[in-house]
Design an enzyme around this catalytic site. Sequence first.
Site, PDB file in Angstrom:
ATOM      1  N   ARG A 199      -7.922 -17.046   5.540  1.00 32.71           N
ATOM      2  CA  ARG A 199      -7.321 -15.854   6.676  1.00 32.71           C
ATOM      3  C   ARG A 199      -8.537 -14.962   6.826  1.00 32.71           C
ATOM      4  O   ARG A 199      -8.911 -14.055   5.926  1.00 32.71           O
ATOM      5  CB  ARG A 199      -6.135 -15.200   6.120  1.00 32.71           C
ATOM      6  CG  ARG A 199      -5.604 -14.077   6.818  1.00 32.71           C
ATOM      7  CD  ARG A 199      -4.561 -13.503   5.879  1.00 32.71           C
ATOM      8  NE  ARG A 199      -3.645 -12.249   6.468  1.00 32.71           N
ATOM      9  CZ  ARG A 199      -4.234 -11.260   6.496  1.00 32.71           C
ATOM     10  NH1 ARG A 199      -5.206 -10.843   6.071  1.00 32.71           N
ATOM     11  NH2 ARG A 199      -3.276 -10.374   7.069  1.00 32.71           N
ATOM     12  N   HIS A 211       0.945  -1.305   0.005  1.00 37.30           N
ATOM     13  CA  HIS A 211      -0.006   0.103   0.143  1.00 37.30           C
ATOM     14  C   HIS A 211       0.728   1.215  -0.034  1.00 37.30           C
ATOM     15  O   HIS A 211       1.169   1.842   0.923  1.00 37.30           O
ATOM     16  CB  HIS A 211      -0.713   0.225   1.041  1.00 37.30           C
ATOM     17  CG  HIS A 211      -1.636  -1.262   1.500  1.00 37.30           C
ATOM     18  ND1 HIS A 211      -1.445  -2.220   0.705  1.00 37.30           N
ATOM     19  CD2 HIS A 211      -2.624  -1.636   2.466  1.00 37.30           C
ATOM     20  CE1 HIS A 211      -2.146  -3.238   1.344  1.00 37.30           C
ATOM     21  NE2 HIS A 211      -2.740  -2.666   2.380  1.00 37.30           N
ATOM     22  N   HIS A 222       3.230  -1.428   3.428  1.00 38.92           N
ATOM     23  CA  HIS A 222       2.959  -2.592   4.077  1.00 38.92           C
ATOM     24  C   HIS A 222       2.137  -3.597   2.812  1.00 38.92           C
ATOM     25  O   HIS A 222       1.435  -2.840   1.985  1.00 38.92           O
ATOM     26  CB  HIS A 222       2.218  -2.592   5.026  1.00 38.92           C
ATOM     27  CG  HIS A 222       0.783  -1.874   5.226  1.00 38.92           C
ATOM     28  ND1 HIS A 222       0.742  -0.554   5.399  1.00 38.92           N
ATOM     29  CD2 HIS A 222      -0.305  -2.454   5.224  1.00 38.92           C
ATOM     30  CE1 HIS A 222      -0.383  -0.154   5.183  1.00 38.92           C
ATOM     31  NE2 HIS A 222      -1.256  -1.395   5.142  1.00 38.92           N
TER      32      HIS A 222
END
Length: 733
Positions: free
Chosen positions: A655, A576, A645
């Site tokens: 997940r 990002h 990140h």
Amino acid sequence: MLPAEVATFFLALSCCHWGPVLAGLPQPFDRLYYSGVRAYFQKDWLATEEYLLGALQSRAQVRDAKLACHAQCQTEEDEDQGEVARPGAPLHLRKLGVFEGAPPVPPSWPDHLRELGVFEGVLRRAECQSYCLAQRVGPASRHRTTRDVEDEFRRREPYNYLQVALFQLQKLDEAASAAHTYFVANPRHLQMKEDMAKYQKMPELRVESFRDLEAQPHWEAYEAALRHYDADRYQEATVLLEASLNESFKALEECRVLCEGPHNEEEEEEGAEEKHMELYEVIADHYMQVLKCKQQCVLDIATKPGRRYPIDDFLPSHFDLLHFAYASVGDWQKAIECAHTFLLFYPHNQTVAARLSQYQSSSGEGQDGVARENVRSYIHRSLMEKGLIYYAVENLDLTFDDPDPWTPEYLIPEVARERLRDNKKKASEEDEDEPERGPPPYDGPTVTLDARQLNGTRRVVLDGLLSEEECGYILRLAKVAGGSGDGYRGRRSPHTPHENFQGLTILKALKMAGEGQASLADARLYLEASERSRKMTEWYFPSADTPLHFSYTHLVCRSAIDGQQEGRIDLSHPIHCILDPESQECWKEPPAYIHRDYSGVLYLNDDFEGGDLFFTAMDAATVTAEVRPKCGRLVAFSSGGENPHGVQAVTRGQRCAIALWFTQSPEFSEKERTEAEEYLRKIDESANKASQDKVRQRTGGRLSPEPPASGETEGTSTRNHKKMAAQNKRDEL
């Protein structure tokens, strides 16, 4: 010289089209490098190959020439030592004997001319090295470059460009070696990790294709020695540790020679007074710069390519391992020698001193032994250099970070000790430079990793925000109510085609609960979990009188698609950050970066493969920290360009996490959350009204229970009231 393997690599690629690059003197390597990068962006792959290989070879030739000339001039200086200098003689004629018109040669330099004797030696050395370099690689000025270029070669950046060009030219074996060479020094570079995965799957390539063209012999020997040592193969370990020592001292001396370069002007702070140094200040400044560089060489050889930090006590640790390994194979003489040598670094180490006594007793010959002379000389020279540096620290306002923990305290002046204490205190304060926080809003959560441990700024990992049971309830909600797609803009798989993506907003969860399609208690817990995350983030990153508001809340599940994971090299969520290639800053682009001040991820499970969160450096490619998800773990961080990140690919299982964004600007508060809270308030009002109606039906229209009847104790009335309250609660649920 270049290792034979690297030379073979260069020759295999050079063929006949090198032209002036290989003919005669080498070209300036920085100019060749820049030409290669330009050719790369123009997609001229042949020119990219030629220029970059030329740059690498030219730099290696210049380096080898500097080492050879230093050795040659040192030898000549040793041969000339004791000869009487002749002032006024042209230096290049110094070997021609007495020349016509020479003044009488004094037997020694008188005190008032001693300075001339010192500088005569300096000038001789300068002339020797200048002449030698000019013969080998041309004038030294041709090969002087900036620190930035040197740093790029140190990071092996040319190999990154080179491997792409070689791949495009279908030179796969050479491309794999170039890629591997870069990857060894940059193991966290995401793009190269993907490229290496591709190369390793190519049937044309073998294990031998992945060669480190910049391999450092002392590291190869050291790591092999440790493997034998850990497996109790001490005989093999001693051989390799000795090889590592020899190569380490060789690398250390080469590093020290290369420190004798041009003076690097320190960048002056804006507004600082311009320095006007006199002759002796300039000489002292340059010489101290060289000595500090030489002292730091021990850290250079102790830092493995691809690692951020050196191995502590790299050279002494060799002897710590060696004395035990030699003792384990019964070579008492060598064990005693290595123990003595270790004690040169740490003379008060009682453990090794006790071992030494044991070895001397076990030898049966009462051997005293002596330390190695080359190490004694190394320590003596190092301490003499430190003495000069610390004199400058005390008297010339020099700063120095001593790389050796074994430096005796008596050598360090009080001013340097004070500065060292201040630096340690400052570092400790910086580690503890946390804002004033009150008690945490909840008792359970704990700080697991702070920004320092995560190699960044304004990052934290908190554990214990949810119990396993609570995670299970929210996971049940995700399974029942989570729709296919992001649950927001209707995108089915917004980040990768290899995963199914399910998203659920709080408003959607509450509406489905209101319609009886999901548990209202689970939806409430989703809302409560996000609020816990906000409060913990606000507590850890306090900002005076500026609370955090929700900007967006999203329950997200990513599931690996069976049959689509083979050969996958993409990410579950890309990094990002929109990186400005010139300023190396993340642009704040809508909608992600304009008003969002903090981000958080509250994890719900860990029964899947992949899916780790990672942070990168500002290049948006080098991973600096990774966090493994687990139930109740919150990762919170500032949303600026300091924290690019991403999420590693989920390769098996599902997940799930609650993604959160916070803002300090109330005008950007999450509108959907406001709607959700209003919707929940209406549900509660309706439930309360229904509950009150039932109470009225049971009590004949009264909202409170009847007073105790005659003969009924207060305790009986209280128990009845509690039963009624429990019944009302069950009705409400």
